[in-house]
Enzyme design. Structure first.
Site, PDB file in Angstrom:
ATOM      1  N   ARG A   1      13.911  10.901 -13.760  1.00 10.99           N
ATOM      2  CA  ARG A   1      15.025  10.939 -14.708  1.00 10.99           C
ATOM      3  C   ARG A   1      15.349   9.504 -15.137  1.00 10.99           C
ATOM      4  O   ARG A   1      15.251   8.580 -14.339  1.00 10.99           O
ATOM      5  CB  ARG A   1      16.225  11.566 -13.998  1.00 10.99           C
ATOM      6  CG  ARG A   1      17.408  11.866 -14.839  1.00 10.99           C
ATOM      7  CD  ARG A   1      18.455  12.664 -14.049  1.00 10.99           C
ATOM      8  NE  ARG A   1      18.005  14.043 -13.875  1.00 10.99           N
ATOM      9  CZ  ARG A   1      18.134  14.759 -12.769  1.00 10.99           C
ATOM     10  NH1 ARG A   1      18.705  14.241 -11.712  1.00 10.99           N
ATOM     11  NH2 ARG A   1      17.710  15.997 -12.717  1.00 10.99           N
TER      12      ARG A   1
ATOM     13  N   ASP B   1      14.144   9.173  -5.686  1.00 12.11           N
ATOM     14  CA  ASP B   1      15.081  10.257  -5.382  1.00 12.11           C
ATOM     15  C   ASP B   1      14.448  11.162  -4.325  1.00 12.11           C
ATOM     16  O   ASP B   1      13.343  11.661  -4.522  1.00 12.11           O
ATOM     17  CB  ASP B   1      15.369  11.039  -6.669  1.00 12.11           C
ATOM     18  CG  ASP B   1      16.350  12.165  -6.455  1.00 12.11           C
ATOM     19  OD1 ASP B   1      16.020  13.104  -5.695  1.00 12.11           O
ATOM     20  OD2 ASP B   1      17.437  12.143  -7.044  1.00 12.11           O
TER      21      ASP B   1
END
Length: 176
Positions: free
Chosen positions: A23, A103
């Site tokens: 992202r 992440d």
């Protein structure tokens, strides 16, 4: 490691363990930048997902990154209070291009009354097997979940009562 200067607009890049982009937040204003810590602010910034889909954040947010902690914290300022979204992640790096981190799926959502929920444990287990997270990473992440819960309970760091007031005020001065 490079250090972004206060007032500079930077991107945030989130990756998965295999190195693929997860992202991208298009624009965050640096409010504090040191070799250990970056605090940024954004509002209605474009976010691009790994599949190319885009969306816009809905509210102002203060973002907290640390070079020695395996989590980052997004403090979302909403009409009914401050919500916190805590990503279990690698410590950040900054390379003049963006604030970058890996992440690791696990998240903690904290509500304005400081109750919290651990999210995405199933996704974590799936990705742990898929990407082959080493045991050492698994242990580090579990220790950092515990540390994050202690911070929430003790109102430490971004959970401190005046943290948002101070940093959101500074963000507004940079916006003009």
């Amino acid at each position: 490691m490079a250090v972004p200067t206060e007032g500079k607009s930077v991107q945030i890049h989130s990756f998965k363990h295999d190195g693929n982009i997860h992202r991208i937040w298009n624009e965050t204003t640096v409010l504090k930048g040191t070799s250990n810590q970056i605090i940024g602010g954004n509002d209605r910034t474009m976010v691009t997902e790994s599949d190319g889909r885009t969306w816009m954040t809905r509210e102002p947010a203060i973002c907290y990154f640390h070079s020695e902690l395996w989590f980052n914290i997004i403090c979302m300022i909403r009409e009914d209070g401050i919500y916190y979204y805590c990503n279990l992640s690698s410590p950040f790096v900054y390379d003049h291009e963006a604030i970058k981190y890996i992440d690791y799926d696990l998240d903690i959502k904290v509500f304005p009354d400081m109750t919290y929920t651990l999210l995405d444990e199933d996704e974590y287990e799936t990705h742990r097997k898929l990407y082959g997270y080493p045991d050492v990473i698994d242990h580090i992440l579990k220790r950092n979940v515990d540390k994050l819960v202690r911070w929430i309970r003790q109102r430490k760091g971004p959970f401190a009562p005046d943290f948002i007031d101070i940093w959101y005020e500074r963000y507004l001065t940079h916006r003009g």
